[in-house]
Every structure is written in structure tokens, then in C-alpha cells.
Scaffold this active site. Sequence first.
Site, PDB file in Angstrom:
ATOM      1  N   LYS A 278      30.247 -13.284   8.876  1.00  0.00           N
ATOM      2  CA  LYS A 278      30.192 -12.788   7.503  1.00  0.00           C
ATOM      3  C   LYS A 278      31.456 -11.978   7.196  1.00  0.00           C
ATOM      4  O   LYS A 278      31.986 -11.332   8.092  1.00  0.00           O
ATOM      5  CB  LYS A 278      28.996 -11.840   7.335  1.00  0.00           C
ATOM      6  CG  LYS A 278      27.643 -12.487   7.229  1.00  0.00           C
ATOM      7  CD  LYS A 278      26.582 -11.414   7.016  1.00  0.00           C
ATOM      8  CE  LYS A 278      25.175 -11.998   7.074  1.00  0.00           C
ATOM      9  NZ  LYS A 278      24.839 -12.861   5.936  1.00  0.00           N
ATOM     10  N   ARG A 352      15.512 -18.007   9.937  1.00  0.00           N
ATOM     11  CA  ARG A 352      14.515 -19.086  10.018  1.00  0.00           C
ATOM     12  C   ARG A 352      14.349 -19.579  11.449  1.00  0.00           C
ATOM     13  O   ARG A 352      13.283 -20.045  11.833  1.00  0.00           O
ATOM     14  CB  ARG A 352      14.901 -20.209   9.048  1.00  0.00           C
ATOM     15  CG  ARG A 352      16.190 -20.910   9.381  1.00  0.00           C
ATOM     16  CD  ARG A 352      16.784 -21.668   8.201  1.00  0.00           C
ATOM     17  NE  ARG A 352      17.399 -20.765   7.224  1.00  0.00           N
ATOM     18  CZ  ARG A 352      17.962 -21.143   6.083  1.00  0.00           C
ATOM     19  NH1 ARG A 352      17.966 -22.421   5.753  1.00  0.00           N
ATOM     20  NH2 ARG A 352      18.505 -20.278   5.261  1.00  0.00           N
TER      21      ARG A 352
HETATM   22  N1  BES Z   1      20.310 -11.842   6.523  1.00  0.00           N
HETATM   23  C1  BES Z   1      20.854 -12.816   5.642  1.00  0.00           C
HETATM   24  C2  BES Z   1      20.249 -12.749   4.236  1.00  0.00           C
HETATM   25  C3  BES Z   1      20.532 -11.478   3.463  1.00  0.00           C
HETATM   26  C4  BES Z   1      21.621 -11.382   2.624  1.00  0.00           C
HETATM   27  C5  BES Z   1      19.670 -10.407   3.568  1.00  0.00           C
HETATM   28  C6  BES Z   1      21.854 -10.224   1.921  1.00  0.00           C
HETATM   29  C7  BES Z   1      19.909  -9.239   2.864  1.00  0.00           C
HETATM   30  C8  BES Z   1      21.000  -9.138   2.033  1.00  0.00           C
HETATM   31  C9  BES Z   1      20.609 -14.216   6.188  1.00  0.00           C
HETATM   32  O1  BES Z   1      20.512 -14.323   7.565  1.00  0.00           O
HETATM   33  C10 BES Z   1      21.756 -15.051   5.770  1.00  0.00           C
HETATM   34  O2  BES Z   1      22.834 -14.789   6.201  1.00  0.00           O
HETATM   35  N2  BES Z   1      21.485 -16.030   4.938  1.00  0.00           N
HETATM   36  C11 BES Z   1      22.476 -16.893   4.425  1.00  0.00           C
HETATM   37  C12 BES Z   1      21.920 -18.291   4.542  1.00  0.00           C
HETATM   38  C13 BES Z   1      22.907 -19.372   4.295  1.00  0.00           C
HETATM   39  C14 BES Z   1      23.920 -19.426   5.417  1.00  0.00           C
HETATM   40  C15 BES Z   1      22.147 -20.665   4.189  1.00  0.00           C
HETATM   41  C16 BES Z   1      22.698 -16.538   2.968  1.00  0.00           C
HETATM   42  O3  BES Z   1      21.750 -16.168   2.271  1.00  0.00           O
HETATM   43  O4  BES Z   1      23.852 -16.583   2.532  1.00  0.00           O
HETATM   44 ZN    ZN Z   2      22.420 -14.580   8.520  1.00  0.00          ZN
END
Ligand code: BES
Ligand code: ZN
Length: 502
Positions: A278, A352
Site C-alpha cells: 500500500k 477474505r
Molecule cells: N484492509 C483493507 C480495507 C480497508 C481500507 C479497511 C481502508 C479500512 C480502510 C483491505 O485488506 C484491502 O486492502 N482491500 C483492498 C481490496 C482490493 C485489493 C481488492 C481495497 O479495498 O482496496
Molecule cells: Zn489489504
Amino acid sequence: MFTITFSHTASLKETSLIIGIYEDNSPSLAFEKLNKELQDHIKKTLETTTFKGKKGDFFSIIAPQGTDASMVAFIGLGKKDLLSFNTLEEIGGNLLAHLYKYPYKRAAFHTDGINTRDLSLGESTAHLAQGSLLRSFQFDKYKTKKREEAKSQIQELTFVLPSASDEEKAKKAFIPLNALAEGIFYARNLISEPANVLNPETYAQELKSLEKEGIKVTLLGEKEMQKLGMNALLGVGQGSSKESHLVIMEWNGAEKTKKPIAFVGKGVTFDSGGLSLKPTESMVDMKWDMGGSAIVSGLIKELALRKAKVNAVGVVGLVENMPSGTAQRPSDIVKSMSGQTIEVLDTDAEGRLVLSDALWYTQEKFHPEIIIDLATLTGAIIIALGSEYAGLFSNDDILAKRLEEAGLEVEEKVWRMPLHETFDKDIDSDIADIRNLGTPRKASSSTAAQFLLRFINNIPWAHLDIAGVTWSNKDKPLYGKGATGFGIRLLDRFISKHYEGK
Ligand code: BES
Ligand code: ZN
Ligand code: ZN
């Protein structure tokens, strides 16, 4: 330390005197009484202000001669008809936020005349107190210098009721509400801890200590999970130097023969994204990517503290998602405990993966009546619903409705989002059974939920995507900026309404 007390004989010496005022001029007995004692002085003073008793509004005056108090303050109660246990809690919360601004250590809130249509004065007062208590939470353990103003801030709030029997009723009604607050504080503390302190190992040990509340706690480490074939969960943690854990918390408050209800939580103690790293701006929030697991843990603790007549099991998957030489690669294929294979196309879609094994394990082991998971699963749910609603996905209309209703009652609202065959097709993999990514930027909260559904074995299931509601950047009546504890009051209400056989 902030404490709540109830009394029918409080002395006013050196306290702030708090009086509630209705917006529609419904009589608030404590107000009438004080006003009479002071020869109409208060009424006349208030008539010269814009304070009209709107819910949560606050107005203070220097204590008039003839009282022992240090300050007299008025808190708006709104319209008497609209008073509910929930609005009472909000009023109590707002009151405390206001009291923090004044240099008085003690306050006494005279609640005579403040009750809803269906709650007694004692019960109504307990809800006011609950609101104040919830708002008093502060995560300040890492502040080494106590602020000067904090030393003289409110430390004790006494709720003054007209009779000893009212006092007793309030105290009794406050017992389960206090337990609920303890569960919420437990979750808020876990969520607020930074990831260098709270990692899968320290977290698992912390949860083990819930045994002292009468909860059965089982920890599974990596070896045990390997034996069970939980490679989806293990893959997420394999880049971290901390050992992944699955923690199982059982509260048995009903007959042994009764099937449990199950709660499963995502416990990613830090989500760097893994090799699908990230950017810094979005990574800083990822210490609270264990929010779902904290809510599950706080809920089970709260049920135990109030001796809820229900069998409930909480299962949390604790992992740290880190990039390293041992980390999982985008394109890896893992075999989950269910036997289904997963192509990991994005290591940042890790929640997931953790949940798939935790959900499968929970169904195999406990055959629960229903299963509800909570997870900060997708950024897309924040885009869709902001921080007002959590996303609700479910394969069962009755379960979904009950959660929606409970959410409205306690102001922890959920909004039902769609599951659909086309979203399911989207996660078919070319070379494995499932892929952990749908079409980029298309309904990603729904494809994530659809992924979870592939691991649900014909039982009523609900998934709460709490990414938008776990952390607040604004002050609200029941919490300041930071961890909200969203989900515990909702699920507590849901359980007591539908599963405690009252
Ligand atoms: N933990 C994140 C989701 C999240 C984002 C929680 C902001 C709280 C605040 C999750 O693991 C994630 O990174 N999701 C990605 C999924 C994508 C790669 C399909 C997302 O939402 O961008
Ligand atoms: Zn994530
Ligand atoms: Zn995550």
C-alpha cells in the site's frame, strides 16, 4: 479515572448541578424544583438566552446565590415524545463532552422527570449514565505528561434520583449497561493499540486472559493450523516474523444442548498490503485492520460480564500482512481448509483469505445456528456508505432484517448490499477454484462478500463490512475521535432480542 455513581441524597458542595430541559416545555421536575427554590431566577435567566432545550445543547451559568453548587448547567433533552433509550444515551454522551470543558471535578445530574414512555425513571437514568460513560473513553496511555487541564476535569458524575427505590432501580439497570461499556472499551483499546505493540502473538495472549471472565479460550498456532489445512489464512501471515493465530472464545450461558451463534472477526494486526504494498497514506490506518476481531472479542467479553443467557462463540484470525522474503506472492495458489483452491492475485485482498478459513473452521467445529462475520474488508464500502452505515451482506432475509432493525435502534446502522451470481462469476479463477480479486474497481465490496459466501455451508450468514465505521475522524455523542467500537451495541441488542429467550 472517571466514575459514575447513583444517589438520592447527594450533597451539592463543590459540584456542578446539571438539570435537563425539554424543548417542548414538558416539565422536568428537577428544574421546576430548583427554579422555585431560587424564586424564578433560573427561568428568567434562561429566557434571556437562545438555549431552548434542543437535544444535546448545553448552557451553563455561575451558581446563583442560595445554592452550594459551583456551577449550574442545563442539558437539552429535545422533545419528550422522542425520548428513547438511545436518545438518552446520546444526551448523556453530549453532556459529558461539555463537562470536560470545565474545571470542576464533580457534577450531579438531577434526573427527576427524565424518562421515556416505556422505561422507568431509574432505567432511563441508567441509559443517561451509560451514554456519559461511553463518551468518557480516552486512549491516553502513551501520553507521558498528564495535561494540566486534565487534573481538574470531571472525574465523578453522580445521577441524583428522587427516592431510594429509584436509585436502586437505576443501579440495577446499570449493571448490564456497564458490562456492555466494558466490552466496548476492551474493543476500543485493542483497536487503538499500534501494531508494534499489538501483533498476532501479543494479541492472542491478551485474549487468553479473557478466561478469567469465565470464557473458554483456545489458541491455535501455525502448527495446529497447518494440520487443519488452513493455508489461506497462513499464507497471509507467512511474510511476518510474528506467528499467526486463530483464537476461539466460547461463552456458554444457555443449556449445553443449545446450538451456539457464531461471530467471526478479521484480525489483521497490520495490513501493509504485503507484496502488493500500500502507499503510505493508506497504510497508516492499517493498525486498525483488526477491528472486526476486536468487536468479536469485546462482544464475547460483554456477554460473559453480563452473564447473557446464550451460547456464543467468537473466532478471530490474527495475522500480520507483511512483505518479506517469505511473503506470499501475487499469483500464488493456496488450498484452503474447505479444500477449495484460491489464486491470490492481490496480496492486499487478504481479509477474505483469513476469513475463508476462519469461517470454515467455525462451521465445521461448532455447527452454529447462524454465523456473522465482521471485517474491515474493503475500501470500496467507505466510498459507497461513508462512515454512517456499515455494509451488510447476507444469504438470509430474516437475519438481515433483524440486524437492520437492531442497528436502527442503537444508531449503529447497517445498509444491505447486493450479492449476485454475476459477482460470483467475477471471482472464478482460470487456473484455480477461486481468485481473491474481482474485476478491479467494480463492486469490490460485493465480490469480496461473494468470496466469503463460497465458504458458507448452507447456514444463515451475515457479513458486516465495517471499514467505514471502525475509526472516526469526528466527535460523536458516544465517542470522540478514534476507535468507535461500532458493532457491539448492535450485536448485543440483536442477541438480547432474538437469542436470550426472554
Ligand atoms: N484492509 C483493507 C480495507 C480497508 C481500507 C479497511 C481502508 C479500512 C480502510 C483491505 O485488506 C484491502 O486492502 N482491500 C483492498 C481490496 C482490493 C485489493 C481488492 C481495497 O479495498 O482496496
Ligand atoms: Zn489489504
Ligand atoms: Zn485488510
